[in-house]
Scaffold this motif. Structure first.
Motif, PDB file in Angstrom:
ATOM      1  N   UNK A 206       0.830  -1.206   0.000  1.00  0.00           N
ATOM      2  CA  UNK A 206       0.000   0.000   0.000  1.00  0.00           C
ATOM      3  C   UNK A 206       0.864   1.256   0.000  1.00  0.00           C
ATOM      4  N   UNK A 207       1.940   1.234   0.785  1.00  0.00           N
ATOM      5  CA  UNK A 207       2.840   2.388   0.833  1.00  0.00           C
ATOM      6  C   UNK A 207       3.544   2.583  -0.511  1.00  0.00           C
ATOM      7  N   UNK A 208       3.951   1.495  -1.141  1.00  0.00           N
ATOM      8  CA  UNK A 208       4.570   1.587  -2.465  1.00  0.00           C
ATOM      9  C   UNK A 208       3.575   2.148  -3.477  1.00  0.00           C
ATOM     10  N   UNK A 209       2.346   1.722  -3.370  1.00  0.00           N
ATOM     11  CA  UNK A 209       1.305   2.228  -4.278  1.00  0.00           C
ATOM     12  C   UNK A 209       1.070   3.720  -4.046  1.00  0.00           C
TER      13      UNK A 209
ATOM     14  N   UNK B  93      -1.055   8.505   6.979  1.00  0.00           N
ATOM     15  CA  UNK B  93      -0.751   7.105   7.276  1.00  0.00           C
ATOM     16  C   UNK B  93      -1.530   6.229   6.309  1.00  0.00           C
ATOM     17  N   UNK B  94      -0.862   5.208   5.785  1.00  0.00           N
ATOM     18  CA  UNK B  94      -1.447   4.342   4.759  1.00  0.00           C
ATOM     19  C   UNK B  94      -1.689   2.966   5.346  1.00  0.00           C
ATOM     20  N   UNK B  95      -2.917   2.455   5.192  1.00  0.00           N
ATOM     21  CA  UNK B  95      -3.227   1.111   5.660  1.00  0.00           C
ATOM     22  C   UNK B  95      -4.505   0.606   4.999  1.00  0.00           C
ATOM     23  N   UNK B  96      -4.423  -0.536   4.350  1.00  0.00           N
ATOM     24  CA  UNK B  96      -5.585  -1.215   3.769  1.00  0.00           C
ATOM     25  C   UNK B  96      -6.553  -0.290   3.035  1.00  0.00           C
ATOM     26  N   UNK B  97      -6.081   0.382   2.019  1.00  0.00           N
ATOM     27  CA  UNK B  97      -6.897   1.275   1.180  1.00  0.00           C
ATOM     28  C   UNK B  97      -7.440   2.486   1.920  1.00  0.00           C
ATOM     29  N   UNK B  98      -6.936   2.760   3.111  1.00  0.00           N
ATOM     30  CA  UNK B  98      -7.364   3.945   3.846  1.00  0.00           C
ATOM     31  C   UNK B  98      -6.180   4.869   4.069  1.00  0.00           C
TER      32      UNK B  98
ATOM     33  N   UNK C 267      -9.583   9.140   4.200  1.00  0.00           N
ATOM     34  CA  UNK C 267     -10.034   9.054   2.807  1.00  0.00           C
ATOM     35  C   UNK C 267      -9.787   7.639   2.297  1.00  0.00           C
ATOM     36  N   UNK C 268     -10.645   7.194   1.405  1.00  0.00           N
ATOM     37  CA  UNK C 268     -10.459   5.896   0.757  1.00  0.00           C
ATOM     38  C   UNK C 268      -9.429   6.028  -0.357  1.00  0.00           C
ATOM     39  N   UNK C 269      -8.515   5.089  -0.448  1.00  0.00           N
ATOM     40  CA  UNK C 269      -7.445   5.087  -1.445  1.00  0.00           C
ATOM     41  C   UNK C 269      -7.657   3.918  -2.387  1.00  0.00           C
ATOM     42  N   UNK C 270      -8.246   4.225  -3.552  1.00  0.00           N
ATOM     43  CA  UNK C 270      -8.501   3.153  -4.512  1.00  0.00           C
ATOM     44  C   UNK C 270      -7.489   3.211  -5.643  1.00  0.00           C
TER      45      UNK C 270
ATOM     46  N   UNK D 235       3.471   2.686  15.466  1.00  0.00           N
ATOM     47  CA  UNK D 235       3.437   1.461  16.281  1.00  0.00           C
ATOM     48  C   UNK D 235       2.319   0.498  15.861  1.00  0.00           C
ATOM     49  N   UNK D 236       1.297   1.015  15.164  1.00  0.00           N
ATOM     50  CA  UNK D 236       0.199   0.178  14.687  1.00  0.00           C
ATOM     51  C   UNK D 236       0.571  -0.609  13.433  1.00  0.00           C
ATOM     52  N   UNK D 237       1.778  -0.367  12.886  1.00  0.00           N
ATOM     53  CA  UNK D 237       2.214  -1.062  11.684  1.00  0.00           C
ATOM     54  C   UNK D 237       1.902  -0.312  10.398  1.00  0.00           C
ATOM     55  N   UNK D 238       1.343   0.888  10.517  1.00  0.00           N
ATOM     56  CA  UNK D 238       1.055   1.700   9.341  1.00  0.00           C
ATOM     57  C   UNK D 238       2.281   2.525   8.964  1.00  0.00           C
ATOM     58  N   UNK D 239       2.426   2.806   7.683  1.00  0.00           N
ATOM     59  CA  UNK D 239       3.522   3.661   7.215  1.00  0.00           C
ATOM     60  C   UNK D 239       3.005   5.084   7.135  1.00  0.00           C
ATOM     61  N   UNK D 240       3.807   6.008   7.649  1.00  0.00           N
ATOM     62  CA  UNK D 240       3.432   7.426   7.655  1.00  0.00           C
ATOM     63  C   UNK D 240       4.337   8.202   6.708  1.00  0.00           C
ATOM     64  N   UNK D 241       3.724   9.125   5.983  1.00  0.00           N
ATOM     65  CA  UNK D 241       4.420  10.041   5.082  1.00  0.00           C
ATOM     66  C   UNK D 241       4.209  11.446   5.641  1.00  0.00           C
ATOM     67  N   UNK D 242       5.298  12.183   5.863  1.00  0.00           N
ATOM     68  CA  UNK D 242       5.181  13.513   6.461  1.00  0.00           C
ATOM     69  C   UNK D 242       5.894  14.561   5.615  1.00  0.00           C
ATOM     70  N   UNK D 243       5.180  15.668   5.400  1.00  0.00           N
ATOM     71  CA  UNK D 243       5.739  16.848   4.751  1.00  0.00           C
ATOM     72  C   UNK D 243       5.782  17.927   5.817  1.00  0.00           C
ATOM     73  N   UNK D 244       6.968  18.478   6.060  1.00  0.00           N
ATOM     74  CA  UNK D 244       7.143  19.409   7.170  1.00  0.00           C
ATOM     75  C   UNK D 244       8.150  20.482   6.762  1.00  0.00           C
ATOM     76  N   UNK D 245       7.753  21.749   6.898  1.00  0.00           N
ATOM     77  CA  UNK D 245       8.725  22.813   6.638  1.00  0.00           C
ATOM     78  C   UNK D 245       8.862  23.766   7.827  1.00  0.00           C
ATOM     79  N   UNK D 246       7.915  23.694   8.761  1.00  0.00           N
ATOM     80  CA  UNK D 246       7.955  24.526   9.966  1.00  0.00           C
ATOM     81  C   UNK D 246       7.007  23.905  10.990  1.00  0.00           C
ATOM     82  N   UNK D 247       7.137  24.290  12.267  1.00  0.00           N
ATOM     83  CA  UNK D 247       6.262  23.699  13.287  1.00  0.00           C
ATOM     84  C   UNK D 247       4.768  23.808  12.961  1.00  0.00           C
ATOM     85  N   UNK D 248       4.364  24.851  12.277  1.00  0.00           N
ATOM     86  CA  UNK D 248       2.947  25.008  11.959  1.00  0.00           C
ATOM     87  C   UNK D 248       2.683  24.885  10.458  1.00  0.00           C
ATOM     88  N   UNK D 249       3.542  24.140   9.791  1.00  0.00           N
ATOM     89  CA  UNK D 249       3.383  23.826   8.362  1.00  0.00           C
ATOM     90  C   UNK D 249       3.755  22.365   8.175  1.00  0.00           C
ATOM     91  N   UNK D 250       2.845  21.477   8.579  1.00  0.00           N
ATOM     92  CA  UNK D 250       3.107  20.044   8.598  1.00  0.00           C
ATOM     93  C   UNK D 250       1.868  19.282   8.157  1.00  0.00           C
TER      94      UNK D 250
END
Length: 171
Positions: A91-94, A131-136, A152-155, A112-127
């Motif tokens: 799912x993360x590769x997709x 998290x990707x898991x089973x089409x969600x 959101x659903x990820x199809x 810790x739940x086993x989900x992969x997280x993707x983060x975009x961060x440029x400042x403390x209040x710009x983040x």
């Protein structure tokens, strides 16, 4: 199959393109439609193989492979975290494959739940984090004094809501 042990990033990318063709939203069945899908896949592969455009994607795939190697057993953090499964890896590769090629690269981590997280961060209040898991796709973001969160659903493609939030980080 353990991707980290058997495929290079380039081979993994070709596999992802093949998966994309097989999972295509197109319901067209003509020979012309098949040719068009093949040509689109070839163009996508060429774009991603381009050093300037493809390097961030390959770095994300390498990060993901490293995360998988480190976190593919239960209790990988010493506090009872769930193992990253091949399904979560796929799912993360997709998700990586579906990001617009011009999108800034995220930082990758595992929850810790086993989900992969993707983060975009440029400042403390710009983040913004997804998290990707089973089409969600579960997301949260801070944009100055505004906040957002949801699921959101990820199809077949990343929902516009998610893309818009990523772009807000860089506005």
């Amino acid at each position: 199959m353990n991707y980290a042990m058997s495929w290079s990033c380039a081979e993994l990318w070709q596999h992802l393109n093949k998966m994309q063709l097989e999972d295509s939203t197109s319901r067209a069945i003509s020979e012309d439609a098949d040719q068009t899908k093949t040509q689109l896949s070839e163009i996508s592969t060429e774009l991603h193989n381009n050093i300037t455009l493809g390097e961030p994607i390959y770095k994300n795939i390498e990060s993901l492979i490293n995360i998988f190697e480190e976190c593919s057993t239960d209790n990988w953090d010493g506090y009872g975290a769930k193992a990253l499964t091949e399904s979560s890896l796929n799912e993360a590769l997709r998700f990586i494959r579906s990001l617009p090629i011009t999108m800034p690269s995220p930082e990758l981590s595992i929850e810790p739940s086993g989900e992969i997280a993707f983060e975009w961060h440029i400042a403390p209040r710009k983040t913004f984090c997804v998290s990707v898991d089973d089409n969600l796709l579960t997301y949260a973001g801070i944009f100055g004094s505004s906040k957002t969160h949801g699921t959101e659903y990820f199809e077949y493609e990343i929902p516009k809501t998610i893309i818009d939030c990523i772009q807000r980080v860089f506005q």
